[in-house]
Design an enzyme around this catalytic site. Structure first.
Site, PDB file in Angstrom:
ATOM      1  N   SER A   1      29.779  29.833  81.377  1.00  5.27           N
ATOM      2  CA  SER A   1      31.088  30.641  81.124  1.00  5.27           C
ATOM      3  C   SER A   1      31.058  32.017  81.618  1.00  5.27           C
ATOM      4  CB  SER A   1      31.241  30.701  79.610  1.00  5.27           C
ATOM      5  OG  SER A   1      31.702  29.337  79.250  1.00  5.27           O
TER       6      SER A   1
ATOM      7  N   SER B   1      34.125  29.879  80.089  1.00  7.42           N
ATOM      8  CA  SER B   1      35.239  30.152  79.147  1.00  7.42           C
ATOM      9  C   SER B   1      35.700  31.655  79.380  1.00  7.42           C
ATOM     10  CB  SER B   1      34.835  30.010  77.774  1.00  7.42           C
ATOM     11  OG  SER B   1      33.714  30.757  77.255  1.00  7.42           O
TER      12      SER B   1
ATOM     13  N   LYS C   1      34.977  40.281  76.041  1.00  9.74           N
ATOM     14  CA  LYS C   1      35.345  38.755  75.920  1.00  9.74           C
ATOM     15  C   LYS C   1      35.791  38.600  74.413  1.00  9.74           C
ATOM     16  CE  LYS C   1      34.028  34.011  76.374  1.00  9.74           C
ATOM     17  NZ  LYS C   1      32.914  33.071  76.920  1.00  9.74           N
TER      18      LYS C   1
END
Length: 453
Positions: free
Chosen positions: A180, A156, A78
């Protein structure tokens, strides 16, 4: 399809026996990323680094010096994790010209030490502040499970979830501040493990709210998560041993988690409970008034994540870069300026009390089991143009999972079926009290076998 879509366990067997070369696997992975129809999944592939690491792995394996089951396995990161020589942009254009990181984040370094091959940086909600996964700067990764219309990936860690679900990588590492990891795992039909906050080194991770931020893998199986968990802690092997389900007690929380739940999600969840019961699990149901009290606290004092995000981004939001940030992100973070210092201290003190109360509310070794989310991934179209619809969908997506962040739980989301005409995935969430990760993972290993049959 070749080796794409395989689990870590499947790939590891091929790599360790010499049937697959790490360089060939890295090339296949990078080619798939470059040629994939959805170019918003990755913000930036890292081919030079990947091939250099694959070369080293190939040499080790050829000489019989494997450093473990993860040697030669591709991993995606990420866009919150520092990677040496690259700017960490956190899904934002305003950070694109930031100074390149001088070293890998602690987690990145740990998995490199375990022999994993970093193939790129995945897309995400800007500054990690959304459970939906929409990004107006780098595009929104499309949920690969959707066949009727483009649907949200969940955030996210949107790109991380989609990269695994699309079969591009066997594992991607995400962060979880309010859900997330578990949200995109449930929306995309994969496994997502959020560790207890502090289980891994947080050095080099761009924060959202340090009191809540935690890390973990999105992958294809719980076993894959167990191996990655050990490596992220710097261990050469995991101490987690598959637990037995006979006599294991699971608690279904009746408060909040089922409010407004879609019929298909409830049906899939109850089917998962029946499978667990048939495997010898004892299921009991209990009301937890403190869950309602948590949302009353948020309504009265504000959200902990908002207070800390506002403090961290204060100068950025009031500077010239503010106009280049997603207005929805700006709006949510700016709500933090209304939270006073006394309110913030009150939130922290209440949190401490609630964590202690929760520990008294369940028996030692008991694990909570719930729907990861009350609904399947919504269609993107209706959320792009209408702020009210977006904020309502975002709040609903975050509702169940943020309880675990506030109370410092660990959690594993396991696919438990599909629902609706579109056949969208449903997640079953196992949650453990703080620092019970090994027990949670042990139970999850066995529970996954029962749930997914």
């Amino acid at each position: 399809m070749g080796n794409l879509g395989k689990s870590i366990a499947q790939l590891s067997v091929l790599l360790q026996t010499g049937a697959l070369d790490p360089r060939a696997l890295a090339e296949e992975t990078l080619d798939a990323i470059r040629s994939h129809a959805d170019q918003s999944i990755f913000i930036r592939p890292t081919p030079e680094r990947a091939m250099a690491e694959a070369e080293i792995s190939a040499k080790r394996l050829a000489e019989g010096r494997s450093i473990g089951v993860l040697d030669g396995i591709p991993v995606a990161w990420k866009d919150l994790f520092d990677m040496q020589g690259m700017a960490t942009t956190a899904g934002s254009k305003v950070l694109a010209k930031s100074r390149p990181a001088t070293a890998d984040a602690a987690a990145v370094a740990a998995l490199k030490q375990a022999g994993m091959i970093a193939v790129g940086r995945t897309n995400m909600s800007e500054f990690a502040f959304s459970g939906i996964g929409i990004n107006p700067h780098y595009g929104t990764p499309k949920n690969p499970a959707a066949t009727d219309a483009p649907r949200v990936p969940g955030g996210s860690s949107s790109g991380s979830g989609v990269a695994v679900a699309a079969g591009l990588v066997p594992v991607a590492i995400g962060t979880d501040t309010g859900g997330s990891i578990r949200i995109p795992a449930a929306f995309n039909g994969i496994v997502g493990y959020k560790a207890t906050r502090g289980r891994y080194g947080m050095g080099g991770v761009f924060p959202l709210a340090k009191s809540l931020d935690s890390l973990g893998p999105l992958c294809r199986t719980v076993q894959d998560a167990v191996w990655v968990d050990a490596a992220m802690r710097g261990c050469t092997r995991s101490e987690v041993v598959r637990g037995g389900l006979e006599g294991q007690s699971l608690v279904v929380p009746e408060t909040v988690f089922f409010d407004g739940i879609e019929d298909g999600v409830a049906t899939a969840f109850e089917a998962a409970l029946e499978k667990l019961t048939n495997a010898g699990v004892r299921i009991r149901r209990q009301a937890f008034p403190i869950f309602s009290q948590l949302f009353e606290l948020i309504a009265e004092k504000g959200a902990l994540v908002t207070a800390e995000a506002y403090a961290f981004h204060h100068e950025r939001l009031h500077g010239e870069n503010a106009r280049n940030i997603d207005p929805r992100v700006v709006s949510r973070i700016l709500a933090g300026q209304k939270i006073t210092v006394p309110d913030y201290v009150h939130i922290l003190q209440t949190r401490e009390r609630m964590i202690a109360e929760m520990a008294r509310s369940v028996a030692p070794g008991e694990i909570l089991v719930s729907p990861t989310l009350p609904h399947v991934a919504p269609k993107i179209e209706g959320l792009l143009a209408d702020d009210a619809s977006f904020f309502a969908a975002n709040a609903k997506a975050l509702r169940n999972t943020q309880i675990g962040n506030f109370l410092d739980w660990c959690g594993v989301s396991i696919p438990c079926g599909t629902t609706g005409a579109a056949g969208m995935p449903v997640g079953c969430l196992l949650s453990g009290l703080p620092h019970t990760d090994d027990h949670l993972l042990a139970v999850a290993l066995a529970a996954e076998e029962a749930i997914r049959n």
